[in-house]
Design a protein around this motif. Structure first.
Motif, PDB file in Angstrom:
ATOM      1  N   LEU A 126       0.841  -1.203   0.000  1.00 53.79           N
ATOM      2  CA  LEU A 126       0.000   0.000   0.000  1.00 53.79           C
ATOM      3  C   LEU A 126       0.876   1.252   0.000  1.00 53.79           C
ATOM      4  CD1 LEU A 126      -2.867   1.099   0.029  1.00 53.79           C
ATOM      5  CD2 LEU A 126      -2.794   1.076   2.537  1.00 53.79           C
ATOM      6  N   ARG A 127       1.942   1.234   0.804  1.00 57.45           N
ATOM      7  CA  ARG A 127       2.840   2.390   0.866  1.00 57.45           C
ATOM      8  C   ARG A 127       3.486   2.629  -0.506  1.00 57.45           C
ATOM      9  NH1 ARG A 127       5.194   4.803   5.414  1.00 57.45           N
ATOM     10  NH2 ARG A 127       4.602   3.067   6.749  1.00 57.45           N
ATOM     11  N   TYR A 128       3.813   1.535  -1.192  1.00 53.58           N
ATOM     12  CA  TYR A 128       4.469   1.699  -2.494  1.00 53.58           C
ATOM     13  C   TYR A 128       3.561   2.447  -3.477  1.00 53.58           C
ATOM     14  CZ  TYR A 128       7.633   0.987  -6.309  1.00 53.58           C
ATOM     15  OH  TYR A 128       8.518   1.236  -7.332  1.00 53.58           O
ATOM     16  N   VAL A 129       2.305   2.023  -3.580  1.00 51.73           N
ATOM     17  CA  VAL A 129       1.424   2.704  -4.544  1.00 51.73           C
ATOM     18  C   VAL A 129       0.997   4.078  -4.013  1.00 51.73           C
ATOM     19  CG1 VAL A 129       0.652   0.580  -5.650  1.00 51.73           C
ATOM     20  CG2 VAL A 129      -0.674   1.510  -3.751  1.00 51.73           C
ATOM     21  N   HIS A 130       0.957   4.231  -2.701  1.00 52.10           N
ATOM     22  CA  HIS A 130       0.659   5.551  -2.111  1.00 52.10           C
ATOM     23  C   HIS A 130       1.739   6.555  -2.534  1.00 52.10           C
ATOM     24  CE1 HIS A 130      -0.332   8.621   0.847  1.00 52.10           C
ATOM     25  NE2 HIS A 130       0.821   8.462   1.457  1.00 52.10           N
ATOM     26  N   HIS A 150       4.274   6.011  -5.028  1.00 50.97           N
ATOM     27  CA  HIS A 150       4.664   6.001  -6.446  1.00 50.97           C
ATOM     28  C   HIS A 150       3.497   6.076  -7.412  1.00 50.97           C
ATOM     29  CE1 HIS A 150       8.158   4.244  -4.328  1.00 50.97           C
ATOM     30  NE2 HIS A 150       8.838   4.931  -5.210  1.00 50.97           N
ATOM     31  N   GLY A 151       2.268   5.995  -6.904  1.00 49.71           N
ATOM     32  CA  GLY A 151       1.115   6.032  -7.797  1.00 49.71           C
ATOM     33  C   GLY A 151       0.918   4.689  -8.482  1.00 49.71           C
ATOM     34  N   ALA A 152       0.075   4.691  -9.523  1.00 48.10           N
ATOM     35  CA  ALA A 152      -0.289   3.468 -10.234  1.00 48.10           C
ATOM     36  C   ALA A 152       0.959   2.666 -10.614  1.00 48.10           C
ATOM     37  CB  ALA A 152      -1.095   3.817 -11.482  1.00 48.10           C
ATOM     38  N   THR A 153       0.960   1.389 -10.256  1.00 46.53           N
ATOM     39  CA  THR A 153       2.124   0.529 -10.472  1.00 46.53           C
ATOM     40  C   THR A 153       1.638  -0.833 -10.959  1.00 46.53           C
ATOM     41  OG1 THR A 153       3.158   1.608  -8.553  1.00 46.53           O
ATOM     42  CG2 THR A 153       4.210  -0.404  -9.365  1.00 46.53           C
ATOM     43  N   SER A 154       2.302  -1.369 -11.956  1.00 44.31           N
ATOM     44  CA  SER A 154       1.885  -2.680 -12.458  1.00 44.31           C
ATOM     45  C   SER A 154       2.252  -3.774 -11.462  1.00 44.31           C
ATOM     46  CB  SER A 154       2.560  -2.974 -13.797  1.00 44.31           C
ATOM     47  OG  SER A 154       3.932  -3.246 -13.584  1.00 44.31           O
ATOM     48  N   ARG A 155       1.464  -4.862 -11.494  1.00 46.57           N
ATOM     49  CA  ARG A 155       1.783  -6.017 -10.643  1.00 46.57           C
ATOM     50  C   ARG A 155       3.209  -6.501 -10.891  1.00 46.57           C
ATOM     51  NH1 ARG A 155      -2.633 -10.684  -9.732  1.00 46.57           N
ATOM     52  NH2 ARG A 155      -4.422  -9.431  -9.072  1.00 46.57           N
ATOM     53  N   THR A 159     -10.340  -5.582  -1.580  1.00 49.42           N
ATOM     54  CA  THR A 159     -11.527  -5.866  -0.768  1.00 49.42           C
ATOM     55  C   THR A 159     -11.702  -4.818   0.325  1.00 49.42           C
ATOM     56  OG1 THR A 159     -11.128  -8.200  -1.143  1.00 49.42           O
ATOM     57  CG2 THR A 159     -12.649  -7.634   0.650  1.00 49.42           C
ATOM     58  N   ALA A 160     -10.572  -4.371   0.877  1.00 50.38           N
ATOM     59  CA  ALA A 160     -10.635  -3.363   1.938  1.00 50.38           C
ATOM     60  C   ALA A 160     -10.924  -1.963   1.383  1.00 50.38           C
ATOM     61  CB  ALA A 160      -9.317  -3.357   2.722  1.00 50.38           C
ATOM     62  N   GLY A 161     -10.996  -1.848   0.054  1.00 48.89           N
ATOM     63  CA  GLY A 161     -11.329  -0.548  -0.541  1.00 48.89           C
ATOM     64  C   GLY A 161     -10.172   0.430  -0.574  1.00 48.89           C
ATOM     65  N   LEU A 162      -8.938  -0.078  -0.475  1.00 49.04           N
ATOM     66  CA  LEU A 162      -7.787   0.820  -0.407  1.00 49.04           C
ATOM     67  C   LEU A 162      -7.076   0.973  -1.756  1.00 49.04           C
ATOM     68  CD1 LEU A 162      -6.427  -0.453   3.032  1.00 49.04           C
ATOM     69  CD2 LEU A 162      -7.618   1.698   2.590  1.00 49.04           C
ATOM     70  N   VAL A 163      -7.172  -0.051  -2.606  1.00 49.42           N
ATOM     71  CA  VAL A 163      -6.598   0.052  -3.953  1.00 49.42           C
ATOM     72  C   VAL A 163      -7.616  -0.489  -4.954  1.00 49.42           C
ATOM     73  CG1 VAL A 163      -4.253  -0.321  -3.051  1.00 49.42           C
ATOM     74  CG2 VAL A 163      -5.515  -2.245  -4.029  1.00 49.42           C
ATOM     75  N   SER A 164      -7.391  -0.190  -6.221  1.00 42.04           N
ATOM     76  CA  SER A 164      -8.191  -0.801  -7.280  1.00 42.04           C
ATOM     77  C   SER A 164      -7.243  -1.299  -8.362  1.00 42.04           C
ATOM     78  CB  SER A 164      -9.179   0.210  -7.865  1.00 42.04           C
ATOM     79  OG  SER A 164      -8.460   1.266  -8.463  1.00 42.04           O
ATOM     80  N   GLU A 165      -7.736  -2.242  -9.180  1.00 40.50           N
ATOM     81  CA  GLU A 165      -6.899  -2.791 -10.241  1.00 40.50           C
ATOM     82  C   GLU A 165      -7.567  -2.597 -11.584  1.00 40.50           C
ATOM     83  OE1 GLU A 165      -4.131  -6.313  -9.461  1.00 40.50           O
ATOM     84  OE2 GLU A 165      -6.091  -6.899  -8.663  1.00 40.50           O
ATOM     85  N   VAL A 171      -2.619  -3.042 -13.399  1.00 33.98           N
ATOM     86  CA  VAL A 171      -2.043  -1.892 -12.708  1.00 33.98           C
ATOM     87  C   VAL A 171      -2.812  -1.649 -11.406  1.00 33.98           C
ATOM     88  CG1 VAL A 171      -1.841   0.619 -12.823  1.00 33.98           C
ATOM     89  CG2 VAL A 171      -1.083  -0.789 -14.735  1.00 33.98           C
ATOM     90  N   VAL A 172      -2.064  -1.469 -10.324  1.00 35.84           N
ATOM     91  CA  VAL A 172      -2.649  -1.251  -8.997  1.00 35.84           C
ATOM     92  C   VAL A 172      -2.568   0.236  -8.667  1.00 35.84           C
ATOM     93  CG1 VAL A 172      -2.539  -1.926  -6.564  1.00 35.84           C
ATOM     94  CG2 VAL A 172      -1.787  -3.540  -8.343  1.00 35.84           C
ATOM     95  N   ARG A 173      -3.731   0.813  -8.293  1.00 35.76           N
ATOM     96  CA  ARG A 173      -3.788   2.249  -7.971  1.00 35.76           C
ATOM     97  C   ARG A 173      -4.318   2.461  -6.562  1.00 35.76           C
ATOM     98  NH1 ARG A 173      -3.969   4.579 -13.098  1.00 35.76           N
ATOM     99  NH2 ARG A 173      -4.725   2.939 -14.441  1.00 35.76           N
ATOM    100  N   PRO A 174      -3.841   3.480  -5.872  1.00 36.77           N
ATOM    101  CA  PRO A 174      -4.460   3.820  -4.583  1.00 36.77           C
ATOM    102  C   PRO A 174      -5.847   4.421  -4.842  1.00 36.77           C
ATOM    103  CG  PRO A 174      -2.855   5.492  -5.193  1.00 36.77           C
ATOM    104  CD  PRO A 174      -2.741   4.395  -6.221  1.00 36.77           C
ATOM    105  N   GLU A 175      -6.786   4.172  -3.942  1.00 34.20           N
ATOM    106  CA  GLU A 175      -8.152   4.692  -4.103  1.00 34.20           C
ATOM    107  C   GLU A 175      -8.185   6.145  -3.638  1.00 34.20           C
ATOM    108  OE1 GLU A 175     -10.706   3.824  -5.616  1.00 34.20           O
ATOM    109  OE2 GLU A 175     -11.185   1.686  -5.439  1.00 34.20           O
TER     110      GLU A 175
END
Lengths: 394, 394
Positions: free
Chosen positions: A19-23, A25-30, A53-59, A75-79
């Motif tokens: 979570l910290r990484y995408v927070h 660096h922004g959108a990051t690929s798996r 599921t926790a509503g913290l990121v979206s793919e 790509v994983v993004r912070p919500e």
């Protein structure tokens, strides 16, 4: 000394790390997460699913896939729009507030002048109104994480007591308690030092990204620093470290608002610049910019003022380079503007003071996030609880 | 950002943590290890068994069990007599060498004068002879871990290049390479800064045990610091941090050996004290002690000298307190002796400079390990490899 973590602790740590990484660096690929975090693909998949599921990121599929072979990595993004914090900043001349989304985006903002001499209760009210205004515009499914406050003063982190903020004129003021009372149901509220939180943001996503040893200077009337050593904030025992503005550089100098004499901020702060420029009747950021502009246009008294202050900036920065051996020194606040016009002067003076080994890789920089660093940094105080353990709030 | 460790990494980390605990704290019961390390009894038993097999610790019944109910918990000890490192220290006036056992005991030692001006190759030879002499007395089953070297100068850790040691008179000298060549088969050799390694030892097992934020000052001709922030050394980008002796405190002061002017060491180092005392024809530790003794006996010029230097010590320490907000400041080298006779002066000056919040919990201390700190600290450079991963060397 602490033994290694259990399996469950490792899992929670990994959730926080992703979570910290995408927070930051922004959108990051798996695929990139897999390589950056040193975990295998199935673990990244499981962690991402749990955070989704926790509503913290979206793919989602990446926007650009043209010309690449094979199935593109999700790509994983912070919500950012759905998970947010409030950020407040109490500065010498301004009161600012923002709603900041996970990932560090400023979603909404307000600000007003702060007349010098304004007391705590008078400052708390407009900030509280800003929060109430911004809250009215938030959509129903967005989740509030907490509130962070940056104050240009020495702050006791555990309760938000402002111990000393001479440039604001506050001593032993319970800013945290006053804001908590005013904001009512706003939940977790954390107060930190303005330069410290700005430094952390310039370090994580700004001008000092990738640098592990950083001195971030912030100047207006006063001068403070947020210092990063080996990737971590130099806080000190009570959290009061970084008061470089009260490093005495001129034992034969002027009296300082702290009661001492010849502190660095008496030589490089706003008052010194305006005095050398013959403009002691003025104050504030506009007045400083006026001197800098005049110096660039060739006004000799303004140039004298900038030279004098530039000498002393180089002097103190040289000292800090010998003490910390940083990779980067960042000039924030009005020191940014003075630095831009006095860079040669500053370089020449610090070259005379800093030891060769301490200056061989130094980079002098201006902030990338400017005055937003304090707001994003204040929000980080709130997000930190979430990033430490994302499932605590799930 | 790093993901959490694997099971195997956790096991190795735990082995290192247990070994580090008894290395620093000495003989410790299994019961205490269980509670201090937060691991269960069977894990502690398994880790201890593994370290015992590797010859790094031994277990025995405690010596004192009278009056305790139940079976006494076994006591785990580092194998101090059987696992050792060589420690070398290159100082302004001395060359010192020791054989140090795991646990930090000095098992054997040698020293000799170092005439000022002595070159690297001339210093390397007596140190090498000391190691060969000590090696001849080591029993056959003892295990050599490595050699650590403390140098009173700025050291590039990766290869032991001494970048600048103005008080010793060396610039860009390959001390690590010279010692490696001379010692032949002595294996891993690590070079560090004298004040840094001393600080780490006073922090782990000396006057600053239990303090997470520490400024350790070491003075003779020059002044350096080892600084601990939040339990870790403030090294800086190249490892050159802590050069507080070259913090300029008096812009109108004397020229310094570094080429700058008014550095702190020009005001508080040996030369300043002897000059104020009218003894510029003398030098070295004995000469400093002579001034301190004379001041205690009432000699007015010696008292003047101590007052002058005490003022400037307080001045710089006040600056460092504002910058680092430490819990403890330790005065090592000849600064210890000056501190003992000038404590009131120093306190009074730093109270005028350090901000109230930065001085509210401060403790001013003398070293517990004295001049041995540099030797034990040098040995720590060698032991560090073992403690990081005990099984690497098994």
């Amino acid at each position: 000394m602490r033994a290694g973590p259990s399996q469950e602790e490792v899992r929670r740590h990994n959730l926080g790390t992703l979570l910290r990484y995408v927070h930051v660096h922004g959108a990051t690929s798996r695929a990139e997460l897999t390589s950056r975090l040193g975990l295998n693909r199935s673990t990244i998949g499981a962690l991402t699913a749990e955070l989704t599921t926790a509503g913290l990121v979206s793919e989602a599929a990446p926007r650009e896939t043209v010309g690449r072979a094979g199935r593109p990595s999700l790509v994983v993004r912070p919500e950012s729009a759905k998970v947010y914090a409030y950020a407040l900043s109490i500065e010498v001349d301004r009161l600012r507030a923002a709603r900041v989304g996970l990932g560090g985006q400023i979603l909404d903002r307000r600000e007003t002048d702060r007349p010098r001499g304004m007391q705590v209760l008078d400052a708390v009210q407009p900030l509280s109104s800003f929060v109430h205004e911004m809250r009215a515009a938030v959509s129903g499914d967005a989740r509030y994480i907490g509130t962070g406050v940056a104050v240009a003063g020495m702050v006791r982190r555990q309760d938000g007591m402002v111990r000393l903020a001479p440039t604001i004129g506050w001593v032993e003021e319970p800013v945290g308690a006053a804001l908590r009372a005013e904001l009512g149901d706003a939940g977790q509220l954390t107060v930190g030092n303005h330069a410290d939180v700005s430094a952390l943001v310039e370090h994580s996503r700004g001008a000092a990204a990738g640098c592990d040893n950083v001195v971030y200077l912030y100047g207006d009337v006063g001068v403070g620093a947020g210092i990063i050593a080996d990737g971590r904030r130099v806080a000190g025992h009570g959290g009061y470290g970084g008061e470089v503005g009260h490093m005495v550089v001129n034992p034969y100098g002027r009296e300082c608002s702290c009661g001492s004499r010849g502190c660095w901020e008496t030589e490089i702060g706003e008052f010194a610049l305006l005095k050398h420029a013959g403009r002691s009747d003025q104050c504030g950021r506009e007045a400083v910019l006026g001197v800098v502009d005049a110096a660039m246009r060739g006004d000799s008294q303004a140039q004298f003022a900038v030279r004098q202050v530039g000498e002393w900036i180089g002097f103190g920065v040289g000292n800090l380079m010998n003490i910390f051996n940083p990779e980067a020194v960042i000039f924030g606040g009005t020191l940014r503007d003075v630095y831009l016009v006095a860079a040669a002067q500053i370089r020449s003076r610090l070259n005379a003071i800093a030891l060769p080994a301490c200056r061989e890789h130094i980079r002098l920089r201006t902030p990338e996030l400017g005055y937003d660093a304090a707001l994003i940094g204040a929000a980080e105080l709130a997000f930190e609880h979430l990033l430490e353990d994302p499932m605590l709030l799930a």
